[in-house]
Design a protein around this motif. Sequence first.
Motif, PDB file in Angstrom:
ATOM      1  N   ILE A 208       4.010   2.275   3.464  1.00  0.00           N
ATOM      2  CA  ILE A 208       2.877   2.255   4.435  1.00  0.00           C
ATOM      3  C   ILE A 208       1.793   1.114   4.016  1.00  0.00           C
ATOM      4  O   ILE A 208       1.108   0.647   4.822  1.00  0.00           O
ATOM      5  N   PHE A 209       1.684   1.287   2.809  1.00  0.00           N
ATOM      6  CA  PHE A 209       0.408   0.755   1.957  1.00  0.00           C
ATOM      7  C   PHE A 209       0.906  -0.544   1.326  1.00  0.00           C
ATOM      8  O   PHE A 209       0.124  -1.369   1.149  1.00  0.00           O
ATOM      9  N   THR A 210       2.093  -0.712   0.833  1.00  0.00           N
ATOM     10  CA  THR A 210       2.630  -2.006   0.076  1.00  0.00           C
ATOM     11  C   THR A 210       4.202  -2.224   0.298  1.00  0.00           C
ATOM     12  O   THR A 210       4.946  -1.154   0.491  1.00  0.00           O
ATOM     13  N   TYR A 211       4.596  -3.557   0.164  1.00  0.00           N
ATOM     14  CA  TYR A 211       5.814  -4.032  -0.024  1.00  0.00           C
ATOM     15  C   TYR A 211       6.377  -4.153  -1.396  1.00  0.00           C
ATOM     16  O   TYR A 211       7.373  -4.586  -1.712  1.00  0.00           O
ATOM     17  N   TYR A 254       3.404  12.186   5.549  1.00  0.00           N
ATOM     18  CA  TYR A 254       3.721  10.799   5.796  1.00  0.00           C
ATOM     19  C   TYR A 254       3.400  10.532   7.403  1.00  0.00           C
ATOM     20  O   TYR A 254       2.978   9.626   7.730  1.00  0.00           O
ATOM     21  N   ALA A 255       3.778  11.476   8.333  1.00  0.00           N
ATOM     22  CA  ALA A 255       3.355  11.421   9.719  1.00  0.00           C
ATOM     23  C   ALA A 255       2.114  11.316   9.877  1.00  0.00           C
ATOM     24  O   ALA A 255       1.526  10.395  10.737  1.00  0.00           O
ATOM     25  N   ALA A 256       1.035  12.011   9.312  1.00  0.00           N
ATOM     26  CA  ALA A 256      -0.254  11.938   9.437  1.00  0.00           C
ATOM     27  C   ALA A 256      -0.745  10.500   8.822  1.00  0.00           C
ATOM     28  O   ALA A 256      -1.815   9.848   9.588  1.00  0.00           O
ATOM     29  N   LEU A 257      -0.491  10.023   7.853  1.00  0.00           N
ATOM     30  CA  LEU A 257      -0.759   8.400   7.220  1.00  0.00           C
ATOM     31  C   LEU A 257      -0.218   7.564   8.049  1.00  0.00           C
ATOM     32  O   LEU A 257      -1.140   6.740   8.306  1.00  0.00           O
ATOM     33  N   LYS A 258       0.976   7.694   8.805  1.00  0.00           N
ATOM     34  CA  LYS A 258       1.443   6.571   9.452  1.00  0.00           C
ATOM     35  C   LYS A 258       0.696   6.533  10.741  1.00  0.00           C
ATOM     36  O   LYS A 258       0.257   5.338  11.416  1.00  0.00           O
ATOM     37  N   THR A 259       0.468   7.910  11.262  1.00  0.00           N
ATOM     38  CA  THR A 259      -0.393   7.850  12.725  1.00  0.00           C
ATOM     39  C   THR A 259      -1.743   7.095  12.383  1.00  0.00           C
ATOM     40  O   THR A 259      -2.095   6.524  13.176  1.00  0.00           O
ATOM     41  N   ILE A 260      -2.324   7.512  11.086  1.00  0.00           N
ATOM     42  CA  ILE A 260      -3.661   6.949  11.011  1.00  0.00           C
ATOM     43  C   ILE A 260      -3.699   5.593  10.841  1.00  0.00           C
ATOM     44  O   ILE A 260      -4.716   4.745  11.568  1.00  0.00           O
ATOM     45  N   THR A 262      -1.467   3.437  12.273  1.00  0.00           N
ATOM     46  CA  THR A 262      -1.058   2.820  13.403  1.00  0.00           C
ATOM     47  C   THR A 262      -2.156   2.678  14.312  1.00  0.00           C
ATOM     48  O   THR A 262      -2.683   1.890  14.964  1.00  0.00           O
ATOM     49  N   ALA A 263      -3.171   3.866  14.266  1.00  0.00           N
ATOM     50  CA  ALA A 263      -4.375   3.948  14.944  1.00  0.00           C
ATOM     51  C   ALA A 263      -5.451   2.912  14.608  1.00  0.00           C
ATOM     52  O   ALA A 263      -6.131   2.154  15.292  1.00  0.00           O
TER      53      ALA A 263
END
Length: 268
Positions: A208-211, A254-260, A262-263
């Motif tokens: 979510i934060f880096t590649y 993971y779901a919480a961070l992904k949602t944050i 995206t929002a």
Amino acid sequence: MILEYSFVQNALLGSLLASIACGLVGTYIVSRRLVLISGGITHASFGGIGLGVYFGVNPILAAMAFAVASACGVQWMSARGRIREDSAIAVFWTFGMSLGIIFSFMTPGFVADLSSYLFGSILAIGPGDLWVLGIVAAAVVATFALLMRTIVCTAFDPVFARSLRLPVPAIEYIMMALTAMTIVATLRLVGIVLAISLLTMPQLTAGIFTYSFPRMATLSILFGMVYCAGGLAGSYWLNVPSGASIIFVSIIIYAALKTIKTAAAKFM
């Protein structure tokens, strides 16, 4: 206080070592898209556990030998093109599980701790398991420290790595062996059923934060520690298997961070 109990101390130390090994190996697995292979190795290792229980050998060591042999077998069969990779995985996956079930049922008496290998248990982690985790974590760290450039090249573009005359086949076999060893070393913590998640969920969260491979590996280790600590706490207070608790916590975070993220992206 909860930290005064020796089994909790063992579990936390085991979580630290498992997070280091899984963070590094899992980053390679996710980057190389070998999640399915790691799942096959995970379930194939049950064959070694069954053999170990039946013949009176340490189940973890027997599982590790069986898992490494299965991993190298999948790599050898798929590399030579004699059988499709997914078919090779299915062969070792089902063979290991069936062998484990057969020998477990053939073992005289009741195998009391068999469920801890399947689902993980905070109470099952002992000094022997910590030694195995420590040795595996040290081997993983040493391998990445010495071969980081080659591992990264192989993970992202093995064809290009071959053009640079890098030892791609050797790296593939080494990483398959390390993957198998890491999976078996973490069985007491998360169990066979959920071991694959500890090799993928921290990496998905880090993604979510880096590649960047090095940054993803570092973040994966940190997220792995957070997941294990939170999951072990939940396992202790709710009296549920540690493996399920750890993975449940990892998916929620993971779901919480992904949602944050995206929002936040919608408002930028």
